[in-house]
Motif scaffolding. Structure first.
Motif, short mmCIF file in Angstrom:
data_model
loop_
_atom_site.label_atom_id
_atom_site.label_comp_id
_atom_site.label_asym_id
_atom_site.label_seq_id
_atom_site.Cartn_x
_atom_site.Cartn_y
_atom_site.Cartn_z
N ILE A 1 -97.24 -36.29 -52.12
CA ILE A 1 -97.61 -35.00 -52.69
C ILE A 1 -98.92 -34.85 -52.13
O ILE A 1 -100.06 -35.83 -52.75
N LYS A 2 -99.43 -33.91 -51.40
CA LYS A 2 -100.84 -33.76 -51.24
C LYS A 2 -101.12 -32.05 -51.49
O LYS A 2 -100.36 -31.32 -51.52
N THR A 3 -102.30 -31.94 -52.38
CA THR A 3 -102.71 -30.64 -52.70
C THR A 3 -104.18 -30.22 -51.92
O THR A 3 -104.92 -31.24 -51.88
N ASP A 4 -104.35 -28.96 -52.06
CA ASP A 4 -105.80 -28.46 -51.83
C ASP A 4 -105.87 -27.43 -52.66
O ASP A 4 -105.22 -26.22 -52.48
N LEU A 5 -106.83 -27.31 -53.83
CA LEU A 5 -107.15 -26.06 -54.51
C LEU A 5 -108.51 -25.57 -54.20
O LEU A 5 -109.58 -26.08 -53.78
N TRP A 6 -108.82 -24.19 -54.17
CA TRP A 6 -110.00 -23.36 -54.28
C TRP A 6 -109.88 -22.21 -55.12
O TRP A 6 -108.82 -21.76 -55.63
N VAL A 7 -110.90 -21.66 -55.10
CA VAL A 7 -111.12 -20.26 -55.88
C VAL A 7 -111.83 -19.24 -54.95
O VAL A 7 -112.42 -19.39 -54.07
N ASP A 8 -111.28 -17.91 -55.17
CA ASP A 8 -111.42 -17.10 -54.38
C ASP A 8 -111.83 -15.71 -55.20
O ASP A 8 -110.83 -15.43 -56.09
N GLY A 9 -112.53 -14.93 -54.74
CA GLY A 9 -112.50 -13.47 -55.36
C GLY A 9 -113.49 -13.33 -56.75
O GLY A 9 -113.72 -12.35 -57.25
N LEU A 10 -114.40 -14.42 -56.87
CA LEU A 10 -115.43 -14.38 -57.89
C LEU A 10 -116.46 -13.33 -57.68
O LEU A 10 -116.93 -13.31 -56.44
N GLY A 11 -117.02 -12.80 -58.38
CA GLY A 11 -118.21 -11.76 -58.02
C GLY A 11 -119.67 -12.44 -58.32
O GLY A 11 -119.59 -13.77 -58.53
N PHE A 12 -120.54 -11.60 -58.42
CA PHE A 12 -121.80 -11.81 -58.39
C PHE A 12 -122.09 -12.44 -59.93
O PHE A 12 -121.63 -11.89 -60.79
N ASN A 13 -122.86 -13.54 -60.01
CA ASN A 13 -122.96 -14.26 -61.45
C ASN A 13 -121.69 -14.83 -62.05
O ASN A 13 -121.77 -14.93 -63.28
N ASP A 14 -120.70 -14.97 -61.15
CA ASP A 14 -119.46 -15.54 -61.68
C ASP A 14 -119.52 -17.12 -61.16
O ASP A 14 -119.96 -17.60 -59.94
N TYR A 15 -119.34 -18.02 -62.04
CA TYR A 15 -119.64 -19.55 -61.79
C TYR A 15 -118.20 -20.07 -62.15
O TYR A 15 -117.64 -19.83 -63.29
N ILE A 16 -117.94 -21.23 -61.22
CA ILE A 16 -116.54 -22.18 -61.52
C ILE A 16 -117.13 -23.24 -62.48
O ILE A 16 -118.23 -24.06 -62.18
#
Length: 332
Positions: free
Chosen positions: A97-112
């Motif tokens: 099993i291989k995976t790749d995760l990321w985050v998209d669509g966060l706005g200004f002053n939004d942090y992961i």
């Protein structure tokens, strides 16, 4: 002296010609050098997986701000025979099993804060294997705030960062057809033929070319020899996954040189007639070494010459004839 030299040199050359055909097998060093250079192995456990070279399915899945690709790139210890892929056990135990995760669509002053897999489940229904992954994303929105407080000594302004946290969850899945289970290996019954009254006493084991068995290993008195009818040629699928393609050994002559063992065709010759509990014979599949039961048959009452002995006797007779001929020729 010159005459003697003229006699001895041709004899050495002729003797070499008789000896060379007997050396049909490769030495262990040459054999394993051949394996390394051609990416050939004799066990699925020896296939080296280069995960950095895998190409994942390009279809991304999404939920709110979570994005990801999950893929079953293939199955470990996979071998290929006559157009069919096989593995030695349950697909879920061998799935890669291989995976790749990321985050998209966060706005200004939004942090992961983090994105991670919290659970992974693999199951098989019919000939399909499915993986499910649970993903947890924690992120926050930051705002700068301030407050002014006044007292008898004057006013003072306080500033801080106000964080609002958000949790998001997603489940992504992927499926892939699973290889078949490696067929049950039918272990042949072997016989050890012991020739006590032959010119040179020895024991002979015939090793049959049996389906789904790559070769054999024989252990005797702290020595061992291996003989392969087939090997695993390491190849790659389009996505970079390695697998073993079972390939016939064209020379039928791979074995380890030894004073104890020699080979004639698919017969292993042991230079001993003292068969005891130290003799062990194993069938070698791509995944296991399976011990073989055997019987011992003595031929002490029937003196006979086997093909190897006849060949050696013929070589000696020819050599003696050449020496006599040369002696007569140079005495003229």
């Amino acid at each position: 002296m010159a005459v003697l030299y003229k006699i001895i040199l041709p004899c050495i050359i002729i003797l070499s010609l008789f000896i060379m055909p007997c050396q049909a097998g490769m030495s262990s060093d040459i054999f394993y050098g051949f394996l390394n250079n051609s990416k050939t192995v004799t066990s699925a456990n020896d296939i080296v997986y280069v995960e950095s070279g895998y190409t994942l399915n390009s279809t991304a899945q999404s939920h709110k701000h979570i994005r990801g690709i999950v893929d079953i790139v293939g199955f470990g210890q996979m071998v290929y025979i006559d157009g069919v892929y096989y593995i030695p056990g349950a697909p879920e135990d061998h799935a890669i099993i291989k995976t790749d995760l990321w985050v998209d669509g966060l706005g200004f002053n939004d942090y992961i804060d983090y994105i991670k897999i919290t659970d992974e489940r693999i199951s098989s229904i019919g000939n399909n294997t499915t993986v499910e992954i649970d993903v947890h994303l924690l992120w926050h929105h930051s705002e700068s705030r301030s407050r002014t407080s006044c007292g008898p000594n004057g006013c003072r302004t306080y500033r801080w960062i106000d964080k609002t946290y958000y949790h998001e969850y997603a489940t992504f899945t992927a499926s892939r057809p699973a290889p078949q289970q490696y067929p049950e290996t039918i272990i042949p019954e072997l016989n050890v033929a012991v020739y006590n009254d032959s010119i040179k006493p020895k024991s002979i084991i015939h090793l049959p070319n049996t389906a789904y068995i790559l070769g054999y290993m024989i252990e005797f008195k702290n020595e061992s020899v291996e003989y392969f009818n087939s090997v695993l040629s390491v190849e790659t699928q389009d996505n970079g996954l390695q697998f073993g393609n079972i390939t016939k050994v064209s020379s039928q002559s791979i074995y380890k040189d030894s004073d104890m063992f020699s080979r004639a065709g698919q017969n292993i010759i042991i230079n001993s007639t003292e068969m005891d509990d130290s003799l062990r014979i194993y069938a070698m599949t791509p995944f296991d070494e399976l011990e073989i039961n055997y019987t011992v048959t003595n031929y002490s009452d029937t003196p006979m010459l086997d093909n190897v002995q006849l060949s050696s006797a013929f070589s000696l007779l020819m050599l003696a004839w050449v020496i006599v001929f040369l002696l007569k020729y140079y005495r003229k």
